[in-house]
Each structure stands twice: as structure tokens, then as C-alpha cells.
Write a protein that holds these residues in place. Sequence first.
Motif, PDB file in Angstrom:
ATOM      1  N   ALA A   1      -0.617   0.265  12.599  1.00  0.00           N
ATOM      2  CA  ALA A   1      -0.016   1.597  12.611  1.00  0.00           C
ATOM      3  C   ALA A   1      -0.978   2.569  11.945  1.00  0.00           C
ATOM      4  CB  ALA A   1       1.327   1.594  11.873  1.00  0.00           C
ATOM      5  N   VAL A   2      -1.175   3.714  12.570  1.00  0.00           N
ATOM      6  CA  VAL A   2      -1.973   4.779  11.971  1.00  0.00           C
ATOM      7  C   VAL A   2      -1.015   5.720  11.254  1.00  0.00           C
ATOM      8  CG1 VAL A   2      -3.515   6.733  12.385  1.00  0.00           C
ATOM      9  CG2 VAL A   2      -3.818   4.608  13.668  1.00  0.00           C
ATOM     10  N   CYS A   3      -1.243   5.912   9.970  1.00  0.00           N
ATOM     11  CA  CYS A   3      -0.317   6.638   9.113  1.00  0.00           C
ATOM     12  C   CYS A   3      -0.947   7.920   8.575  1.00  0.00           C
ATOM     13  CB  CYS A   3       0.128   5.763   7.946  1.00  0.00           C
ATOM     14  SG  CYS A   3       0.801   4.158   8.456  1.00  0.00           S
ATOM     15  N   TYR A   4      -0.104   8.929   8.384  1.00  0.00           N
ATOM     16  CA  TYR A   4      -0.543  10.227   7.855  1.00  0.00           C
ATOM     17  C   TYR A   4       0.193  10.499   6.557  1.00  0.00           C
ATOM     18  CZ  TYR A   4      -1.006  15.322   7.475  1.00  0.00           C
ATOM     19  OH  TYR A   4      -1.250  16.602   7.031  1.00  0.00           O
ATOM     20  N   GLN A   5      -0.564  10.697   5.494  1.00  0.00           N
ATOM     21  CA  GLN A   5       0.011  10.988   4.182  1.00  0.00           C
ATOM     22  C   GLN A   5      -0.284  12.445   3.845  1.00  0.00           C
ATOM     23  OE1 GLN A   5       2.146  11.125   1.670  1.00  0.00           O
ATOM     24  NE2 GLN A   5       1.853   8.930   1.284  1.00  0.00           N
ATOM     25  N   LYS A   6       0.776  13.255   3.778  1.00  0.00           N
ATOM     26  CA  LYS A   6       0.622  14.679   3.476  1.00  0.00           C
ATOM     27  C   LYS A   6       0.186  14.896   2.031  1.00  0.00           C
ATOM     28  CE  LYS A   6       4.052  16.582   6.683  1.00  0.00           C
ATOM     29  NZ  LYS A   6       5.310  17.370   6.759  1.00  0.00           N
ATOM     30  N   LEU A   7      -0.408  16.036   1.812  1.00  0.00           N
ATOM     31  CA  LEU A   7      -0.754  16.514   0.467  1.00  0.00           C
ATOM     32  C   LEU A   7      -1.628  15.528  -0.298  1.00  0.00           C
ATOM     33  CD1 LEU A   7       2.675  18.076  -0.572  1.00  0.00           C
ATOM     34  CD2 LEU A   7       0.749  19.159   0.584  1.00  0.00           C
ATOM     35  N   ARG A   8      -2.444  14.784   0.423  1.00  0.00           N
ATOM     36  CA  ARG A   8      -3.462  13.936  -0.190  1.00  0.00           C
ATOM     37  C   ARG A   8      -4.815  14.387   0.332  1.00  0.00           C
ATOM     38  NH1 ARG A   8       0.613  12.447  -2.664  1.00  0.00           N
ATOM     39  NH2 ARG A   8       1.438  10.316  -2.743  1.00  0.00           N
ATOM     40  N   SER A   9      -5.846  14.179  -0.453  1.00  0.00           N
ATOM     41  CA  SER A   9      -7.178  14.638  -0.050  1.00  0.00           C
ATOM     42  C   SER A   9      -8.155  13.500   0.192  1.00  0.00           C
ATOM     43  CB  SER A   9      -7.758  15.577  -1.114  1.00  0.00           C
ATOM     44  OG  SER A   9      -7.873  14.906  -2.362  1.00  0.00           O
ATOM     45  N   THR A  10      -7.810  12.287  -0.240  1.00  0.00           N
ATOM     46  CA  THR A  10      -8.741  11.169  -0.049  1.00  0.00           C
ATOM     47  C   THR A  10      -7.978   9.855   0.009  1.00  0.00           C
ATOM     48  OG1 THR A  10     -10.788  10.156  -0.895  1.00  0.00           O
ATOM     49  CG2 THR A  10      -9.138  10.796  -2.513  1.00  0.00           C
ATOM     50  N   VAL A  11      -8.585   8.892   0.667  1.00  0.00           N
ATOM     51  CA  VAL A  11      -7.991   7.558   0.784  1.00  0.00           C
ATOM     52  C   VAL A  11      -9.091   6.522   0.590  1.00  0.00           C
ATOM     53  CG1 VAL A  11      -8.278   7.566   3.306  1.00  0.00           C
ATOM     54  CG2 VAL A  11      -6.639   5.996   2.258  1.00  0.00           C
ATOM     55  N   MET A  12      -8.754   5.419  -0.054  1.00  0.00           N
ATOM     56  CA  MET A  12      -9.738   4.354  -0.237  1.00  0.00           C
ATOM     57  C   MET A  12      -9.035   3.001  -0.282  1.00  0.00           C
ATOM     58  SD  MET A  12     -10.905   4.432  -4.235  1.00  0.00           S
ATOM     59  CE  MET A  12      -9.715   4.347  -5.582  1.00  0.00           C
ATOM     60  N   MET A  13      -9.781   1.976   0.135  1.00  0.00           N
ATOM     61  CA  MET A  13      -9.304   0.600   0.037  1.00  0.00           C
ATOM     62  C   MET A  13     -10.055  -0.067  -1.104  1.00  0.00           C
ATOM     63  SD  MET A  13     -10.034  -2.841   0.739  1.00  0.00           S
ATOM     64  CE  MET A  13     -11.218  -2.989   2.078  1.00  0.00           C
ATOM     65  N   ILE A  14      -9.302  -0.665  -2.032  1.00  0.00           N
ATOM     66  CA  ILE A  14      -9.919  -1.343  -3.169  1.00  0.00           C
ATOM     67  C   ILE A  14      -9.813  -2.853  -2.957  1.00  0.00           C
ATOM     68  CG2 ILE A  14      -9.948  -1.648  -5.665  1.00  0.00           C
ATOM     69  CD1 ILE A  14      -8.504   0.997  -5.944  1.00  0.00           C
ATOM     70  N   PRO A  15     -10.939  -3.553  -2.753  1.00  0.00           N
ATOM     71  CA  PRO A  15     -10.897  -5.012  -2.631  1.00  0.00           C
ATOM     72  C   PRO A  15     -10.781  -5.651  -4.008  1.00  0.00           C
ATOM     73  CG  PRO A  15     -13.145  -4.235  -2.435  1.00  0.00           C
ATOM     74  CD  PRO A  15     -12.296  -3.018  -2.564  1.00  0.00           C
ATOM     75  N   GLY A  16     -10.055  -6.753  -4.076  1.00  0.00           N
ATOM     76  CA  GLY A  16      -9.939  -7.466  -5.341  1.00  0.00           C
ATOM     77  C   GLY A  16      -8.819  -6.992  -6.239  1.00  0.00           C
ATOM     78  N   ARG A  17      -7.968  -6.070  -5.751  1.00  0.00           N
ATOM     79  CA  ARG A  17      -6.837  -5.604  -6.542  1.00  0.00           C
ATOM     80  C   ARG A  17      -5.613  -5.473  -5.642  1.00  0.00           C
ATOM     81  NH1 ARG A  17      -7.328  -3.545 -11.631  1.00  0.00           N
ATOM     82  NH2 ARG A  17      -5.437  -2.310 -11.335  1.00  0.00           N
ATOM     83  N   LYS A  18      -4.419  -5.518  -6.261  1.00  0.00           N
ATOM     84  CA  LYS A  18      -3.185  -5.269  -5.528  1.00  0.00           C
ATOM     85  C   LYS A  18      -2.473  -4.013  -6.037  1.00  0.00           C
ATOM     86  CE  LYS A  18      -0.413  -8.462  -8.379  1.00  0.00           C
ATOM     87  NZ  LYS A  18       0.494  -9.649  -8.332  1.00  0.00           N
ATOM     88  N   THR A  19      -3.031  -3.398  -7.085  1.00  0.00           N
ATOM     89  CA  THR A  19      -2.501  -2.142  -7.605  1.00  0.00           C
ATOM     90  C   THR A  19      -3.628  -1.121  -7.688  1.00  0.00           C
ATOM     91  OG1 THR A  19      -2.870  -2.842  -9.907  1.00  0.00           O
ATOM     92  CG2 THR A  19      -0.685  -3.284  -8.954  1.00  0.00           C
ATOM     93  N   CYS A  20      -3.239   0.154  -7.627  1.00  0.00           N
ATOM     94  CA  CYS A  20      -4.215   1.240  -7.705  1.00  0.00           C
ATOM     95  C   CYS A  20      -4.502   1.595  -9.157  1.00  0.00           C
ATOM     96  CB  CYS A  20      -3.683   2.477  -6.971  1.00  0.00           C
ATOM     97  SG  CYS A  20      -3.400   2.232  -5.206  1.00  0.00           S
ATOM     98  N   TYR A  21      -5.608   2.276  -9.352  1.00  0.00           N
ATOM     99  CA  TYR A  21      -5.940   2.768 -10.683  1.00  0.00           C
ATOM    100  C   TYR A  21      -5.099   4.004 -11.016  1.00  0.00           C
ATOM    101  CZ  TYR A  21      -9.869  -0.469 -10.707  1.00  0.00           C
ATOM    102  OH  TYR A  21     -10.637  -1.611 -10.670  1.00  0.00           O
ATOM    103  N   LYS A  22      -5.050   4.339 -12.286  1.00  0.00           N
ATOM    104  CA  LYS A  22      -4.240   5.453 -12.765  1.00  0.00           C
ATOM    105  C   LYS A  22      -4.601   6.740 -12.032  1.00  0.00           C
ATOM    106  CE  LYS A  22      -2.870   7.880 -17.000  1.00  0.00           C
ATOM    107  NZ  LYS A  22      -3.068   7.970 -18.471  1.00  0.00           N
ATOM    108  N   GLY A  23      -3.600   7.454 -11.609  1.00  0.00           N
ATOM    109  CA  GLY A  23      -3.809   8.707 -10.893  1.00  0.00           C
ATOM    110  C   GLY A  23      -3.852   8.554  -9.385  1.00  0.00           C
ATOM    111  N   TRP A  24      -3.818   7.307  -8.893  1.00  0.00           N
ATOM    112  CA  TRP A  24      -3.834   7.032  -7.455  1.00  0.00           C
ATOM    113  C   TRP A  24      -2.486   6.478  -7.024  1.00  0.00           C
ATOM    114  CZ3 TRP A  24      -8.050   7.829  -4.104  1.00  0.00           C
ATOM    115  CH2 TRP A  24      -9.215   8.285  -4.730  1.00  0.00           C
ATOM    116  N   ASN A  25      -2.161   6.682  -5.756  1.00  0.00           N
ATOM    117  CA  ASN A  25      -0.879   6.248  -5.202  1.00  0.00           C
ATOM    118  C   ASN A  25      -1.094   5.095  -4.225  1.00  0.00           C
ATOM    119  OD1 ASN A  25       0.869   8.726  -6.132  1.00  0.00           O
ATOM    120  ND2 ASN A  25      -0.969   9.578  -5.196  1.00  0.00           N
TER     121      ASN A  25
END
Length: 238
Positions: A145-169
Motif C-alpha cells: 500500500a502506498v500511504c500519504y502522511q499529511k503535515l510531515r516533511s520527511t520519511v525514513m526507514m531505520i534498520p535494526g530498530r522497531k521504535t523511532c527516535y525521539k521527535g519522530w512518529n
Amino acid sequence: MCKPTVKIVLVAVVMIVKNYECKDFVLSASDQSLIEMMKHYLHTSRRLECPNQGKTSNSGVTYVRWGKKTCPHGSEIVYTGQVGGNDHQSKGGGVNYLCLPNDPENGQHQSYSNDQVYGAEYEPGYSIKPSGWSESMHNQEVPCAVCYQKLRSTVMMIPGRKTCYKGWNAEYNGFLMSDHVTYNKKDFACVDNNAEPLDNKNGNQNGALFYPLRTKCGSLRCPPYTNESDVLCVVCTK
């Protein structure tokens, strides 16, 4: 916040005029014109500083949710589809996975030989599968599925983690996958932790394949990593 500022300035101008030494002071036409000019100037000069509350921002980011037909809560779905890519045994051509829409606009039939867009299948089996996955996923085709997230300016995939860093959703988390080490190279993709099959068919027709990956200590430092373990991943936006 902009309109009150304009009012305060205008009130100050009127008070100055009213407190003029001549109590019977009468504003001339040129005085009235000057005040109107000041009103117009203050109104237009503040306009750019005031956000237009009535308009919806078009800013946002898109990402692919590999292994699912829907988008996470809070994201809009652009389209749903089937994962495709080059065959796992092809020597040349593209190496990235594709999210092919379920409502394609097909081109004309051609007789030349350069097939590079195949479907994709999960390849977890009894001896090679991510933790928690069922063997029934083996040889099942992969949705996306191709998804659109409003009011965000950047997206990234973090390998080796299952949670995001502080300040990221976190949009979703899962397992890092790619083709088998003995086949030709493919991208790394973050496949949803709760991945599902495209449909109930199971034909073992290969194509672009998804294998779970594991770590190998040595040049990869352990700790902090552990040897021969699932590689987790998370897709984050901000």
C-alpha cells in the motif's frame, strides 16, 4: 495574533489625534486620507505574517507499506497493490521492489524479450522465517500500500530498530527483508510485522522474492548487535 496588533496601532493613532492640544481640532480631508492610508498599509503589511486558517496545507510525505493492503491509522491510502520486481535469477535490470497498483493502465503487447516485472512472493519456510511468522506464508504473493502522511516533511526507514527516535512518529514496524544471498541482489525492504498474503492463491511461481535476513557478527559489532538474529525495522516520519 495579527488582527489585534493592527487594532492596537490604530487605537494609538486615534488617541494621539484626540489628545492634540487643540480640543476643538477638526480632521481635514487630508488627515482622514492619511489615516485611511495608514489603515491600508497596516492591513496589507501584516497579511503575509498571518497564516490563512481557511486553507489546508498540501505538505506531506509518501511511503510504501510492504506486506499490507491498508495504511496505518492516521495515514491516507493513495493506492493498494501487489509487490513486483525483477526475477530473482535475472543478471541485469532493476533491483528495487515495486508497488504495482491493482488497477493498472496496461500498454500494448510486445514480442521482444526483456521481462523484468514479475510478481513477488514471501519465502519463509520451516527453517527460515521471522519470529512469529507462520509457514503458511511460504510462496504467498505480497501485497503493498502506498500511504500519504499529511503535515510531515520527511520519511525514513531505520534498520535494526522497531521504535523511532525521539521527535519522530512511527508509521509501522516489521522485519528487514530482501532476496536470498545466493540469488541476485534486491533492495532492503521493511516488511510489516503483521504481513498478510495478497490472496488465497499459492502457486510457487517465484519472481521477486522476500527472504528474512539475520545479522552476522564480525565486521558488524556485537554488542550492540547480537549474532544471527532477526533484523527489525521501523518506518518513521517527522
